[in-house]
Scaffold this motif. Structure first.
Motif, PDB file in Angstrom:
ATOM      1  N   THR A 232       0.794  -1.193   0.056  1.00 13.48           N
ATOM      2  CA  THR A 232       0.031   0.011   0.132  1.00 13.48           C
ATOM      3  C   THR A 232       1.114   0.881  -0.163  1.00 13.48           C
ATOM      4  OG1 THR A 232      -0.312   0.410   1.926  1.00 13.48           O
ATOM      5  CG2 THR A 232      -1.674  -1.474   1.054  1.00 13.48           C
ATOM      6  N   ALA A 233       0.273   2.258  -0.114  1.00 16.89           N
ATOM      7  CA  ALA A 233       0.326   3.523  -0.052  1.00 16.89           C
ATOM      8  C   ALA A 233       1.505   3.687   0.965  1.00 16.89           C
ATOM      9  CB  ALA A 233      -0.502   4.597  -0.917  1.00 16.89           C
ATOM     10  N   ARG A 234       0.623   3.538   1.902  1.00 13.96           N
ATOM     11  CA  ARG A 234       1.559   4.076   3.556  1.00 13.96           C
ATOM     12  C   ARG A 234       2.490   2.787   3.622  1.00 13.96           C
ATOM     13  NH1 ARG A 234      -2.485   3.736   8.539  1.00 13.96           N
ATOM     14  NH2 ARG A 234      -3.262   5.060   7.343  1.00 13.96           N
ATOM     15  N   GLU A 235       2.041   1.786   3.222  1.00 11.67           N
ATOM     16  CA  GLU A 235       3.785   1.098   3.661  1.00 11.67           C
ATOM     17  C   GLU A 235       4.908   1.508   3.174  1.00 11.67           C
ATOM     18  OE1 GLU A 235       1.153  -2.788   4.184  1.00 11.67           O
ATOM     19  OE2 GLU A 235       1.496  -2.658   2.280  1.00 11.67           O
ATOM     20  N   LEU A 236       4.586   2.435   1.594  1.00 11.07           N
ATOM     21  CA  LEU A 236       5.975   2.327   0.299  1.00 11.07           C
ATOM     22  C   LEU A 236       7.086   3.579   2.097  1.00 11.07           C
ATOM     23  CD1 LEU A 236       4.601   1.860  -2.494  1.00 11.07           C
ATOM     24  CD2 LEU A 236       6.390   0.813  -2.353  1.00 11.07           C
ATOM     25  N   PHE A 237       5.507   4.159   2.231  1.00  9.59           N
ATOM     26  CA  PHE A 237       6.131   4.738   2.648  1.00  9.59           C
ATOM     27  C   PHE A 237       6.977   5.493   3.944  1.00  9.59           C
ATOM     28  CE2 PHE A 237       6.008   8.831   5.939  1.00  9.59           C
ATOM     29  CZ  PHE A 237       6.102  10.092   5.344  1.00  9.59           C
ATOM     30  N   GLN A 238       6.610   3.852   4.950  1.00  7.71           N
ATOM     31  CA  GLN A 238       6.882   3.665   6.189  1.00  7.71           C
ATOM     32  C   GLN A 238       8.113   2.747   5.627  1.00  7.71           C
ATOM     33  OE1 GLN A 238       3.595   1.139   8.013  1.00  7.71           O
ATOM     34  NE2 GLN A 238       3.204   2.719   9.143  1.00  7.71           N
ATOM     35  N   MET A 239       8.402   1.865   4.791  1.00  9.20           N
ATOM     36  CA  MET A 239       9.611   1.178   3.947  1.00  9.20           C
ATOM     37  C   MET A 239      10.851   2.750   4.039  1.00  9.20           C
ATOM     38  SD  MET A 239      10.231  -0.913   0.818  1.00  9.20           S
ATOM     39  CE  MET A 239       9.983   0.616   0.137  1.00  9.20           C
ATOM     40  N   THR A 240      10.199   4.293   3.278  1.00 10.05           N
ATOM     41  CA  THR A 240      11.442   4.622   2.673  1.00 10.05           C
ATOM     42  C   THR A 240      11.929   5.022   4.307  1.00 10.05           C
ATOM     43  OG1 THR A 240       9.457   6.254   2.382  1.00 10.05           O
ATOM     44  CG2 THR A 240      10.800   5.549   0.682  1.00 10.05           C
ATOM     45  N   GLU A 241      11.128   4.997   5.297  1.00 13.08           N
ATOM     46  CA  GLU A 241      11.845   5.863   6.857  1.00 13.08           C
ATOM     47  C   GLU A 241      12.421   4.710   7.035  1.00 13.08           C
ATOM     48  OE1 GLU A 241      10.870   9.126   7.864  1.00 13.08           O
ATOM     49  OE2 GLU A 241       9.769   9.468   6.015  1.00 13.08           O
ATOM     50  N   ALA A 242      11.481   3.528   7.414  1.00 16.01           N
ATOM     51  CA  ALA A 242      12.742   2.920   7.591  1.00 16.01           C
ATOM     52  C   ALA A 242      13.852   2.353   6.708  1.00 16.01           C
ATOM     53  CB  ALA A 242      11.900   1.121   8.021  1.00 16.01           C
ATOM     54  N   MET A 243      14.241   2.761   6.012  1.00 18.15           N
ATOM     55  CA  MET A 243      15.326   3.057   5.232  1.00 18.15           C
ATOM     56  C   MET A 243      16.757   3.571   5.199  1.00 18.15           C
ATOM     57  SD  MET A 243      14.461   0.277   1.747  1.00 18.15           S
ATOM     58  CE  MET A 243      14.066   1.985   0.796  1.00 18.15           C
ATOM     59  N   ARG A 244      16.150   4.890   6.012  1.00 16.76           N
ATOM     60  CA  ARG A 244      16.912   5.648   5.872  1.00 16.76           C
ATOM     61  C   ARG A 244      18.185   5.827   7.098  1.00 16.76           C
ATOM     62  NH1 ARG A 244      14.346  11.117   7.195  1.00 16.76           N
ATOM     63  NH2 ARG A 244      13.839  10.328   9.584  1.00 16.76           N
ATOM     64  N   ASN A 245      19.204   6.069   6.367  1.00 15.54           N
ATOM     65  CA  ASN A 245      20.690   6.211   6.729  1.00 15.54           C
ATOM     66  C   ASN A 245      21.162   6.917   7.605  1.00 15.54           C
ATOM     67  OD1 ASN A 245      21.907   4.457   3.755  1.00 15.54           O
ATOM     68  ND2 ASN A 245      21.533   3.577   5.897  1.00 15.54           N
ATOM     69  N   ALA A 246      21.647   6.967   8.550  1.00 23.56           N
ATOM     70  CA  ALA A 246      21.545   8.641   9.167  1.00 23.56           C
ATOM     71  C   ALA A 246      22.640   9.474   7.860  1.00 23.56           C
ATOM     72  CB  ALA A 246      22.602   7.940  10.656  1.00 23.56           C
ATOM     73  N   VAL A 247      22.426  10.770   8.574  1.00 19.52           N
ATOM     74  CA  VAL A 247      23.240  11.874   8.279  1.00 19.52           C
ATOM     75  C   VAL A 247      23.264  11.630   6.061  1.00 19.52           C
ATOM     76  CG1 VAL A 247      25.074  13.555   7.998  1.00 19.52           C
ATOM     77  CG2 VAL A 247      24.293  12.042   9.576  1.00 19.52           C
ATOM     78  N   ASP A 248      22.046  11.409   5.824  1.00 18.02           N
ATOM     79  CA  ASP A 248      22.243  11.260   4.410  1.00 18.02           C
ATOM     80  C   ASP A 248      20.843  11.499   3.684  1.00 18.02           C
ATOM     81  OD1 ASP A 248      22.408  10.138   1.458  1.00 18.02           O
ATOM     82  OD2 ASP A 248      21.122   7.980   2.670  1.00 18.02           O
ATOM     83  N   PRO A 249      20.494  12.932   3.938  1.00 14.52           N
ATOM     84  CA  PRO A 249      19.410  13.804   3.027  1.00 14.52           C
ATOM     85  C   PRO A 249      19.236  13.458   1.835  1.00 14.52           C
ATOM     86  CG  PRO A 249      21.738  15.787   3.875  1.00 14.52           C
ATOM     87  CD  PRO A 249      22.057  13.713   4.217  1.00 14.52           C
ATOM     88  N   TYR A 250      20.264  13.668   1.287  1.00 12.73           N
ATOM     89  CA  TYR A 250      20.279  13.476  -0.284  1.00 12.73           C
ATOM     90  C   TYR A 250      19.116  11.575  -0.811  1.00 12.73           C
ATOM     91  CZ  TYR A 250      21.019  11.953  -5.188  1.00 12.73           C
ATOM     92  OH  TYR A 250      20.981  11.458  -5.937  1.00 12.73           O
ATOM     93  N   GLY A 251      20.070  10.458   0.326  1.00 16.16           N
ATOM     94  CA  GLY A 251      19.557   9.295   0.359  1.00 16.16           C
ATOM     95  C   GLY A 251      18.084   9.539   0.461  1.00 16.16           C
ATOM     96  N   TRP A 252      17.249  10.311   1.331  1.00 14.17           N
ATOM     97  CA  TRP A 252      15.702  10.076   1.885  1.00 14.17           C
ATOM     98  C   TRP A 252      15.432  10.836   0.498  1.00 14.17           C
ATOM     99  CZ3 TRP A 252      17.838  13.189   6.790  1.00 14.17           C
ATOM    100  CH2 TRP A 252      18.631  12.894   7.668  1.00 14.17           C
ATOM    101  N   ILE A 253      15.755  12.065   0.016  1.00 16.92           N
ATOM    102  CA  ILE A 253      14.757  12.839  -0.834  1.00 16.92           C
ATOM    103  C   ILE A 253      14.836  11.674  -2.037  1.00 16.92           C
ATOM    104  CG2 ILE A 253      15.056  14.974  -2.757  1.00 16.92           C
ATOM    105  CD1 ILE A 253      16.509  16.058  -0.001  1.00 16.92           C
ATOM    106  N   ALA A 254      16.079  10.709  -2.408  1.00 18.22           N
ATOM    107  CA  ALA A 254      15.583  10.278  -3.701  1.00 18.22           C
ATOM    108  C   ALA A 254      14.564   9.177  -3.500  1.00 18.22           C
ATOM    109  CB  ALA A 254      17.908   9.589  -3.341  1.00 18.22           C
TER     110      ALA A 254
END
Length: 377
Positions: A232-254
Motif C-alpha cells: 500500500t502507499a502507506r507501507e511504501l512510505f513507512q519503508m522509505t522511513e525505515a531504510m533511512r541512513n543517518a546523515v544522508d539527506p540526499y538518499g532520503w529525498i532520492a
C-alpha cells in the motif's frame, strides 16, 4: 637458575618441559603432567543450547542449534516487527549471491532479464537495464533531453518531466563521469551508473549494480504487511522511513522521489479496500526497467486505438492489439474461487446505434497500468 619451569595459567594446557620423552631412555615413558590438549577447532562440537562445547566455534561448525539462527531479539522489538525470509533458500539457490544480469525472486528462481534489451544489449547489469529506457538515442548516455523524453513517454506532464531532469541529471551526472571536470551538459553515463547508487535504499542493487534476491525478498517480508502480492502507499512510505541512513539527506529525498514516482505511475485502487497499492509484479518490473517499456508500448497501442476509433467497429477494435492493462481503470471487481478479478473498460468507441464499451475480464493488478494522477493520458 633453577631447573623447575614456572608455567603461566594461560599455558596450563601445554606439556611441561620435563614431560617430553627422552630419546633412547630406558624404562617406562615419563609421566605426562598438566591438562589434556583441547580438541582442534575443526573437531570441536557446539552442543544444543550452547552448553558442553566451545562457544568460540559456534558459528564455524555445522552442528549448530536453532538459537544460532535466531533473527529476532527480545531486547530489540524492531527485529520482530520486521521479519526476514528465513526459508528463502527453499525457493532460490544461494539467495544472498548478487546476480549481475538477472532478476531472481521466489516466483522466478531461475531469473529473468529485460526482454526489450536481451537481443540488442545482452550484457547489461540489472541496474543498467533499469536506466537504459531513458537512453532515448541509444548512445549509452542519458542527456537532459533524454530524461525529459523518457518521462513524457511514460505519460508524465511537463512540470514533472522537467523536475525529473534536476533529480536525475542534476544529482547523478557528475558521479558517472570518468573526468574530474564537471560536464556542463549534465550527461549520465550508463557504463558508470553504479557510481550514482545512493544510500537509504532497499539495497536490492549492490554497489556494482547487481541484483540481490535476498534483499528484494527482505523488502517484502519486512514492509508488506497487508499482502505478499502488493504494497500500500502507506507501507511504501513507512519503508522509505525505515531504510533511512543517518546523515544522508540526499538518499532520503532520492528514495522518496523514486518510490513516489512508481506510485504515481502504476499505483491503483484495490477493488475491495479502495487503498492505493503497487503490485509485486509492477515493483519487480521497475528494477530491470521492464515496466517502463511495457507502459510505453501500451500507451502507443492505446493511442493507436483511439485514432481509429471513429471508423472501427467493436469487433475489429477488440482485436487491434489494445488489451486490458492499457491504462483503463477497472470498473468492477469480482471474486471467484478466492481469486479477485476485474472487469476493465478496454475501449469505448462510436458505432452504429451509439457508443459501445468493449469489456474484458483480466486478473486484478493487470487492469490498470497507467494512472490519471500526475500522468497524462
Amino acid at each position: 637458575m633453577s631447573c623447575t619451569t614456572r608455567r603461566h595459567a594461560s599455558l596450563a594446557h601445554r606439556w611441561t618441559p620435563t614431560s617430553r620423552p627422552t630419546p633412547n631412555r630406558k624404562g617406562p615413558a615419563p609421566r605426562r603432567t598438566g591438562r589434556a590438549r583441547p580438541p582442534s577447532p575443526s573437531r570441536a562440537r557446539f552442543s544444543p543450547g550452547g552448553k558442553g562445547g566451545d562457544e568460540d566455534y559456534a558459528l564455524a561448525t555445522l552442528d549448530t542449534s536453532p538459537p544460532a539462527f535466531a533473527t529476532a531479539a527480545d531486547a530489540a522489538p524492531i527485529t520482530r516487527d520486521r521479519p526476514l525470509p528465513v526459508d528463502l533458500a527453499n525457493d532460490v539457490d544461494n539467495p544472498g549471491l548478487p546476480r549481475a544480469s538477472l532478476v531472481v525472486d521466489r516466483q522466478h528462481p531461475h531469473g529473468t532479464r529485460n526482454p526489450y534489451l536481451a537481443d540488442t544489449y545482452p550484457n547489461l547489469s540489472v541496474l543498467q537495464q533499469h536506466v537504459k529506457f531513458f537512453d532515448r538515442s541509444g548512445d549509452g548516455i542519458i542527456s537532459m533531453l533524454d530524461t525529459f523524453r523518457g518521462f513524457r513517454a511514460l505519460g508524465f506532464n511537463l512540470l514533472f518531466s522537467v523536475m525529473a531532469i534536476f533529480m536525475i541529471n542534476g544529482t547523478m551526472a557528475y558521479a558517472t563521469q570518468d573526468s574530474w571536470i564537471p560536464d556542463p551538459r549534465f550527461r549520465v553515463y550508463i557504463k558508470n551508473i553504479h557510481k550514482a547508487k545512493h544510500g537509504s535504499d532497499s539495497e536490492s542493487y549492490d554497489t556494482e549494480g547487481r541484483f540481490v534476491p535476498e534483499k528484494f525478498e527482505e523488502m517484502w517480508t519486512k514492509y508488506a504487511k497487508t499482502s505478499a502480492e502488493y504494497m500500500t502507499a502507506r507501507e511504501l512510505f513507512q519503508m522509505t522511513e525505515a531504510m533511512r541512513n543517518a546523515v544522508d539527506p540526499y538518499g532520503w529525498i532520492a528514495a522518496k522521489f523514486e518510490w513516489g514516482t512508481l506510485l504515481l505511475l502504476v499505483g491503483e485502487r484495490h477493488p475491495a479496500t479502495g487503498e492505493l497499492v503497487v503490485t509485486r509484479d509492477h515493483l519487480r518490473g521497475q528494477f530491470d526497467g521492464t515496466l517502463f517499456y511495457r507502459i510505453e508500448e501500451e500507451r502507443a497501442k492505446l493511442a493507436q486505438g483511439r485514432a481509429g476509433a471513429e471508423t472501427a467497429t467493436a469487433e475489429t477494435f477488440a482485436t487491434s492489439g489494445t488489451v486490458a492493462g492499457a491504462g483503463i481503470r477497472p470498473v468492477e471487481a469480482v471474486t471467484e474461487g478466492g481469486r479477485t478479478t476485474a472487469t476493465a473498460d478496454v475501449s469505448a468507441q462510436r458505432v452504429a446505434g451509439g457508443e459501445t464499451a468493449v469489456k474484458q475480464r483480466v486478473p486484478w493488478g493487470s487492469a490498470q497500468i497507467l494512472k490519471d494522477v500526475g500522468v497524462e493520458e
